[in-house]
Design an enzyme around this catalytic site. Structure first.
Site: not given
Length: 480
Positions: A100, A167
């Site tokens: 991400d 994250e």
């Protein structure tokens, strides 16, 4: 043991193909913090899992459940597990990364479209959101797998992969997954792991490679001040009512001083001062005030003393104000009194601080300052996410392998650093698996992760891919 010459030659000869694969990855706007991009995060996870399978890995997509974001219940992106090799004679290394990225819009100040990788041949820069954080490093591992598969080379170690898609939004669900897998022992996906390697941080500067043995933790908070039931006209109600924006700005000003000192009683005081011996570590790092000012693009360092700046970045906590929601920010001159505004800020933590010990101090300070305002507005304080700080033993064989690999690829000994950013899962792996965790960065200190015009230098992408592969060969030959 150095990597075979044909491995490093393959990396050089196939650089253009590797960059094309990075273009494909950057083109997927996998922004975990924006609900409308959640399908793109899933798309990125599927893309990554497919790539791993094509390169010979056994994979597994792990459902992490659901969570609530901005009032919406959303499915969490899956963790992507991968594995190659089960040779009991080889060491087993677990690789972590995240697929991400941070939000990005051209209107934020980007010179190019953030989700279109731009290859700047004049500077050698690969510009695009996620290029250095963390898609480039993840793809570095894929480059290593591709080279070995194409050349018919056996990998020198067994590999396990754990790639997540949250994250940048607190790694929700991952800590529990790691703990549950660790509890399974040899039957778990991480069974038999001897050490962990993470490439999700950066060199201190643009010259000297480094290995990182410490990270700051994080506690991220949101203050919301609300008053009227709707936005008001300042001509009709200015100086007639308590205004939420006024209260919020005053509260935000009570958190940190211009010189970086944290104004919350007890937070700075939790951390002992550095000894003269420890200070020498920072004195010896290849870094200068010019480096930090070049990285940020302005002469704004808090001190002219290198060690003071470095310890402020690595060894001491910091508090940063990030933004205000609900306020007018568009073009023109709108005379509105916002009904509700939210301020966001975070504190980077260092040992012995933890989110659990720091947050109560923050809450008490904010409530105390709010009472001093004698306002009739309402205050709400929310903890959005957090993570503990981490420090590793840099004399461990895992770090010695990283040092030898860096010397083989870059022909120089890396600096040993602590970093100012947070990768909460680092501590989770160390505590749950009971193994050493190495941070082996690919990118440079001026890459601009989380900022506009994020980039990864072509040389760092290619040489960094060699570094990751060479590290595996050094691990295979070093004494445990």
């Amino acid at each position: 043991m150095p990597a075979p010459t044909k491995f490093t030659t393959y990396i050089d000869e196939h650089a253009d193909g590797f960059i094309q694969r990075l273009k494909e990855a950057v083109a997927i706007p996998s922004v975990s913090g924006d609900p409308k991009h959640r399908p793109d995060v899933f798309k990125m996870g599927s893309w990554l899992q497919s790539q791993l399978e094509q390169l010979g890995a056994q994979t597994k997509s792990v459902d992490l459940g659901k969570h609530v974001m901005d009032g919406h219940e959303l499915q969490l992106p899956p963790a992507i597990f991968g594995r190659i090799g089960d040779d009991p004679k080889k060491k087993t290394i677990l690789i972590y990364g995240h697929y991400d990225v941070q939000p990005a819009n051209k209107s934020d100040g980007w010179d190019t479209e953030p989700f279109t990788l731009v290859v700047d041949n004049a500077t050698g820069r690969l510009i695009g959101r996620g290029s250095t954080d963390d898609k480039g490093p993840i793809l570095g591992w894929l480059n290593v797998l591709e080279a070995h598969k194409a050349l018919g080379l056996e990998l020198p170690v067994n590999l396990r992969f754990c790639f997540e898609g949250m994250e940048e939004s607190g790694s929700e669900g991952l800590d529990e997954l790691i703990a549950s897998e660790a509890a399974k022992g040899k039957d778990g996906w991480f069974g038999g792991v001897d050490a962990v390697c993470i490439s999700d941080n950066y060199w201190l500067n643009t010259r000297t490679p480094c290995l990182t043995y410490g990270l700051r933790g994080l506690v991220y908070l949101k203050l919301t001040v609300s008053g009227p039931s709707r936005d008001l006209h300042s001509g009709a109600f200015g100086r007639a009512v308590h205004e939420p924006m006024t209260d919020l700005v005053i509260l935000m000003s009570k958190l940190v001083a211009p010189d970086g000192k944290i104004l919350i009683p007890g937070v700075d005081e939790m951390v002992p001062a550095a000894s003269e011996e420890e200070k020498k570590i920072y004195d010896n790092l290849d870094y200068s005030i010019e480096d930090i000012e070049e990285a940020v693009g302005a002469p704004i360092a808090l001190s002219s003393d290198k060690s003071t700046v470095l310890m402020g970045r690595m060894r001491y906590p910091s508090l940063s104000l990030h933004g205000i929601e609900g306020a007018f920010y568009g073009a023109g001159a709108k005379t509105v009194i916002p009904a509700s505004v939210s301020g966001k800020f975070s504190i980077r933590l260092v040992p012995p601080q933890t989110p659990e010990t720091v947050e109560p101090l923050v809450q008490a300070h904010i409530l105390s300052e709010f009472k001093k305002l004698n306002t009739k507005n309402k205050l709400k304080v929310e903890n959005l996410h957090g993570g503990k700080p981490w420090i590793a033993d840099y004399k461990h064989w895992n770090y010695q392998a990283g040092i030898k690999a860096t010397e083989a690829v870059y022909k120089r000994t890396p600096d040993l650093t602590r970093e100012g950013g947070s990768i909460p899962v680092t501590l989770t792996f160390a505590e749950s698996l009971g193994v050493n965790v190495l941070l082996l960065p690919m990118g440079r200190g001026d890459d601009g992760a989380h900022s506009t015009n994020e980039k990864l230098d072509r040389s760092n992408f290619i040489e960094g891919s060699k570094l990751l592969g060479t590290y595996l060969y050094e691990v295979s030959s070093i004494a445990a």
